[in-house]
Design an enzyme around this catalytic site. Structure first.
Site, PDB file in Angstrom:
ATOM      1  N   HIS A 465       0.827  -1.220   0.000  1.00 21.17           N
ATOM      2  CA  HIS A 465       0.000   0.000   0.000  1.00 21.17           C
ATOM      3  C   HIS A 465       0.858   1.267   0.000  1.00 21.17           C
ATOM      4  O   HIS A 465       0.513   2.239   0.665  1.00 21.17           O
ATOM      5  CB  HIS A 465      -0.952   0.011   1.205  1.00 21.17           C
ATOM      6  CG  HIS A 465      -1.637  -1.298   1.441  1.00 21.17           C
ATOM      7  ND1 HIS A 465      -2.588  -1.808   0.584  1.00 21.17           N
ATOM      8  CD2 HIS A 465      -1.498  -2.221   2.426  1.00 21.17           C
ATOM      9  CE1 HIS A 465      -3.013  -2.981   1.046  1.00 21.17           C
ATOM     10  NE2 HIS A 465      -2.366  -3.255   2.153  1.00 21.17           N
ATOM     11  N   HIS A 466       1.945   1.245  -0.776  1.00 17.73           N
ATOM     12  CA  HIS A 466       2.855   2.394  -0.812  1.00 17.73           C
ATOM     13  C   HIS A 466       3.085   2.926  -2.229  1.00 17.73           C
ATOM     14  O   HIS A 466       4.221   3.170  -2.624  1.00 17.73           O
ATOM     15  CB  HIS A 466       4.213   2.013  -0.201  1.00 17.73           C
ATOM     16  CG  HIS A 466       4.155   1.553   1.209  1.00 17.73           C
ATOM     17  ND1 HIS A 466       5.152   0.787   1.785  1.00 17.73           N
ATOM     18  CD2 HIS A 466       3.227   1.756   2.178  1.00 17.73           C
ATOM     19  CE1 HIS A 466       4.826   0.517   3.046  1.00 17.73           C
ATOM     20  NE2 HIS A 466       3.660   1.103   3.306  1.00 17.73           N
ATOM     21  N   PRO A 467       2.047   3.128  -3.039  1.00 16.69           N
ATOM     22  CA  PRO A 467       2.282   3.636  -4.396  1.00 16.69           C
ATOM     23  C   PRO A 467       2.822   5.066  -4.363  1.00 16.69           C
ATOM     24  O   PRO A 467       2.452   5.862  -3.496  1.00 16.69           O
ATOM     25  CB  PRO A 467       0.902   3.576  -5.045  1.00 16.69           C
ATOM     26  CG  PRO A 467      -0.058   3.690  -3.901  1.00 16.69           C
ATOM     27  CD  PRO A 467       0.605   2.955  -2.769  1.00 16.69           C
TER      28      PRO A 467
END
Length: 543
Positions: A465-467
């Site tokens: 969840h780190h775009p």
């Protein structure tokens, strides 16, 4: 008329709204497509377990991943006031100082070196334990140490040291490498999201700040090369909202390039393919997508050492009472309270693997849950060389975007990811954890070959969840914004969120995104930057 329109009330958007509205002479409108953060799950630290399963999410997925045997990954992106900070695991990590020095010196983003961004990290922070060169108290964002870690968490820290990693009391301090307790965005046993930290204290006190939720922005209005407002969709159809000064897009690494392209700002060839009139040809929009891919080990415990059995009705009731009466117990846990940073590539510029110890199994969407109590150790490769894209499926704002992280397109990423998985397995096999762990269940002790681990990883991996990076700042032809966050070639339009990162930071992304909002507010308001930290001539940010 409104002076500033901010599109997206995520971590950066909330910080921007609060800081810009400090000037009573300006009017700020903050628009969020999602709803208010009123549900109790948003404020209970353990509510994170519900979030990756779809609550307050856009419901997006990736396109089939070519290098992961065609896997389609669920891609949680927040749709609520506070954005990702309202649904994440509340881990407060900033990355490595070298990340920001690369922004400033390799990618030529003047003003974004570690010495220059550290004051903004500190301005945002209300740290309950540390006040030193790296930390401060009194800021909006509550940062604390987990209040009741389980014995298995403490054993993990000892196991990490047995494996050979140093103990680290502060991953955001002088050194990043090691194992220890994470700092978390929790204050008084409640989630300190960007909405709770920046917006809630202003309720009824800032008549110049307006917040509109459940409002979808469909297009940025551009006239004669200048952004003059936005188009929104509502029950009565579409309408326009205009501003005097600037439109600021803070919709995240997926939402921001999506909105720019829906507005005709982006790669001309792609816009033509989906039938959108080109307003401004900007080839870098939607390029440079980076993300951390997560692999994990799940082990069965020798007893009730984690929170897996809290789901039983009588345990759930007791956990609720513990939280309400004493602000302790399972509900007060962020569920990922210990972890660490290590090197898969011994020659890397900084730690390139991050571990998160999960106090249970099946905590996140798509991750297997054991019948008996289990424990999960996630490992994420932090410095991916693979680059992906965000594209439009069509000109319809209701259509989901085409998200292609392009995981493992560079073989180096695969090699380092699998090495991180091996390291996680070895840590769980250390003597300190022997009283707590019965056996490894995933991938399973029989899975030892490269082919076995590769197959397991392709079947089970998930996003961390780190775009980031899809509207990157810089001065090259593929840069979308300048180091002042101005969209290149247009007036009155900026982007301010994780999409502007030239490279993703080496950790969780919430704290850096809030920092970007803090620094961005000063850039937009035309203020002098906070004084850079002087570490002296001996300070070198490397291993």
């Amino acid at each position: 008329m409104t002076d500033y329109i901010i599109v997206g009330a995520g971590p950066a958007g909330c910080a921007l709204a609060a800081r810009l509205s400090e000037d009573p002479g300006v009017k700020v409108l903050l628009i969020e497509a999602g709803g208010r953060d009123s549900h109790p799950f948003f404020h209970m630290p353990a509510g994170f377990a519900k979030m990756t399963k779809g609550i307050a999410s856009w419901g997006w997925s990736t396109v089939p991943q070519k290098h992961l045997d065609g896997r389609v990954l669920w891609y949680t992106q927040a749709k609520v006031l506070g954005g990702g900070s309202s649904i994440n695991a509340q881990i407060y990590t900033r990355g490595n100082p070298s990340d920001y020095d690369l922004w400033a010196y390799e990618h030529r983003c003047a003003g974004w070196s570690y010495a220059e961004v550290l004051p903004y990290f500190k301005r945002a922070e209300d740290n309950q334990r540390f006040i030193d060169s790296y930390h401060a108290a009194g800021g909006p964002l509550g940062v604390s140490i987990p209040i009741n870690p389980l014995p298995i968490n403490e054993a993990f820290i000892r196991a990490g040291q047995e494996y050979g990693l140093p103990y680290n009391a502060d991953f955001n301090g002088a050194s990043q490498e090691g194992v220890g307790h994470y700092q978390v965005t929790v204050r008084d046993a409640r989630r300190s999201s960007a909405a709770a930290a920046y917006l809630k204290p202003l309720k009824g006190k800032r008549p110049n700040l307006s917040i509109r939720t459940d409002v979808m922005v469909t297009r940025i209005l551009v006239e004669k090369g200048r952004a003059v407002g936005v188009e929104i969709a509502g029950q009565g159809g579409r309408s326009e909202l205009r501003c005097e000064r600037e439109v600021i897009v803070s919709s995240g690494a997926i939402g921001s390039p999506r909105l720019l392209m829906l507005s005709g700002i982006g790669p001309a060839a792609h816009l033509g393919e989906v039938g959108i009139e080109v307003v401004h040809d900007l080839p870098g929009v939607g390029e440079n997508l980076q993300d951390h891919l997560d692999l994990y080990v799940i082990a069965e415990c020798t007893g009730d050492h984690t929170y897996d059995n809290v789901a039983k009705p009588h345990r759930t009731a007791w956990a609720g009472l513990q939280y309400l009466l004493f602000k302790k117990g399972p509900v007060a846990s962020t569920l990922f309270e210990t972890g660490g940073f290590a090197y898969a590539d011994k020659g890397a510029r900084s730690p390139d693997i991050q571990f998160h110890l999960g106090s249970g199994s099946g905590i996140e969407a798509g991750v297997a849950r054991l019948r008996n109590a289990g424990v999960t150790l996630n490992s994420a490769f932090l410095q991916p060389r693979s680059r992906g894209t965000v594209r439009l499926r069509s000109a319809d704002p209701a259509d989901h975007p085409l998200i292609d992280p392009n995981y493992w397109s560079d073989p180096y990423d695969k090699a380092m990811s699998l090495e991180g998985l091996r390291m996680a397995r070895e840590i769980l096999r250390q003597k300190a954890l022997a009283p707590f762990i019965l056996a490894e269940r995933m991938p399973g002790p029989d899975k030892v070959s490269e082919a076995d681990l590769s197959d397991y990883a392709c079947r089970t991996c998930k996003t961390d969840h780190h775009p980031a990076g899809t509207c990157k700042m810089g001065i090259d032809d593929m840069a979308v914004v300048t180091p002042e966050l101005k969209v290149r070639g247009l007036e009155g339009l900026r982007v301010c969120d994780s999409s502007i990162m030239p490279i993703v930071n080496s950790s969780n992304t919430n704290a850096p995104t809030i920092m970007i909002g803090e620094k961005g507010a000063d850039l937009i308001a035309g203020k002098q930057p906070l004084p850079a930290v002087n570490f002296g001539p001996q300070r070198v940010f490397q291993r």
